[in-house]
Motif scaffolding. Structure first.
Motif, PDB file in Angstrom:
ATOM      1  N   ASP A 141       0.824  -1.209   0.000  1.00 37.80           N
ATOM      2  CA  ASP A 141       0.000   0.000   0.000  1.00 37.80           C
ATOM      3  C   ASP A 141       0.861   1.262   0.000  1.00 37.80           C
ATOM      4  O   ASP A 141       0.428   2.312  -0.485  1.00 37.80           O
ATOM      5  N   TRP A 142       2.076   1.170   0.555  1.00 34.55           N
ATOM      6  CA  TRP A 142       2.982   2.312   0.543  1.00 34.55           C
ATOM      7  C   TRP A 142       3.620   2.500  -0.834  1.00 34.55           C
ATOM      8  O   TRP A 142       3.810   3.618  -1.298  1.00 34.55           O
ATOM      9  N   ARG A 143       3.928   1.397  -1.505  1.00 34.11           N
ATOM     10  CA  ARG A 143       4.655   1.468  -2.776  1.00 34.11           C
ATOM     11  C   ARG A 143       3.746   1.629  -3.994  1.00 34.11           C
ATOM     12  O   ARG A 143       4.235   1.881  -5.089  1.00 34.11           O
ATOM     13  N   VAL A 144       2.460   1.467  -3.840  1.00 31.87           N
ATOM     14  CA  VAL A 144       1.545   1.438  -4.974  1.00 31.87           C
ATOM     15  C   VAL A 144       1.647   2.719  -5.807  1.00 31.87           C
ATOM     16  O   VAL A 144       1.876   3.813  -5.282  1.00 31.87           O
ATOM     17  N   ASP A 145       1.499   2.570  -7.128  1.00 29.75           N
ATOM     18  CA  ASP A 145       1.598   3.721  -8.031  1.00 29.75           C
ATOM     19  C   ASP A 145       0.413   4.669  -7.902  1.00 29.75           C
ATOM     20  O   ASP A 145       0.535   5.863  -8.163  1.00 29.75           O
ATOM     21  N   ALA A 146      -0.751   4.128  -7.551  1.00 29.41           N
ATOM     22  CA  ALA A 146      -1.947   4.958  -7.374  1.00 29.41           C
ATOM     23  C   ALA A 146      -2.333   4.908  -5.894  1.00 29.41           C
ATOM     24  O   ALA A 146      -3.210   4.135  -5.490  1.00 29.41           O
TER      25      ALA A 146
END
Length: 204
Positions: free
Chosen positions: A176-181
């Motif tokens: 959830d921290w790394r997600v693009d959106a």
């Protein structure tokens, strides 16, 4: 997704007018907060995120003022707090209330399983990054990982007792921290100053 932040140069303290700069505040938080420990200058740099030349300069001033003591061991210069300074207790309490969150949280999170990153965000991070504003009344912490919430709640309580301030810990899964959106919450944190607890680096 790679984290993209800009590193903030050492600046005048926005956490308290009684400290010369954020670099000095961070150095004092490590040394006065651990008066029985000795630190090399390189170690202070790693723990505070302050560059080597600045650590060398500010430690020299603090030693000249007898706030810190130093000695040489081989090629290393070791420094520690001077508990015999007449203002030691007052300085230690002031620094703990202003720059204490990073070393206190680092100590509490050291070796804890299920923790990938620990960051301070919100008003304390903003003041630490040099933004003007009122003194922060609480400390907002983001943990990236899967450490049990019960454990994090206990850590928040202990940190709050040691800092004499409310400590609020939020947990976020690494994906959830790394997600693009990202979610609005993550997007807001990414767009605002944060302080990496383990390295002491300030990002804005």
């Amino acid at each position: 997704m790679e984290d993209i932040f800009l590193f903030v140069k050492p600046s005048a303290s926005r956490l308290t007018p009684f400290v010369r700069s954020d670099a000095v505040g961070a150095i004092l938080a490590e040394t006065l907060g651990h008066p029985d420990r000795e630190f090399t200058l390189a170690e202070l740099g790693r723990r505070t995120g302050v560059s080597g030349p600045v650590v060398h300069r500010e430690v020299g001033r603090l030693v000249d003022g007898e706030v810190l003591r130093d000695r040489h061991l081989g090629r290393n210069r070791l420094v520690r707090a001077n508990p015999e300074h007449p203002l030691f207790t007052l300085m230690r309490d002031l620094i703990a209330a202003t720059y204490g969150p990073v070393p206190v949280l680092r100590e509490l999170f050291a070796g804890l399983d299920g923790v990938e990153r620990v960051m301070i965000y919100g008003s304390w991070a903003a003041r630490r990054a040099g933004e003007c504003g009122p003194f922060p009344r609480d400390i907002d912490v983001l943990v990236v990982g899967d450490a049990p919430r019960k454990t994090l709640t206990a850590l928040a309580s202990e940190a709050g007792d040691r800092l004499d301030a409310a400590v609020n810990i939020s947990r976020l899964a690494p994906d959830d921290w790394r997600v693009d959106a990202p979610s609005p919450f993550v997007a807001t944190i990414r767009s605002r100053p944060v302080v990496d607890v383990m390295s002491g680096d300030v990002h804005a």
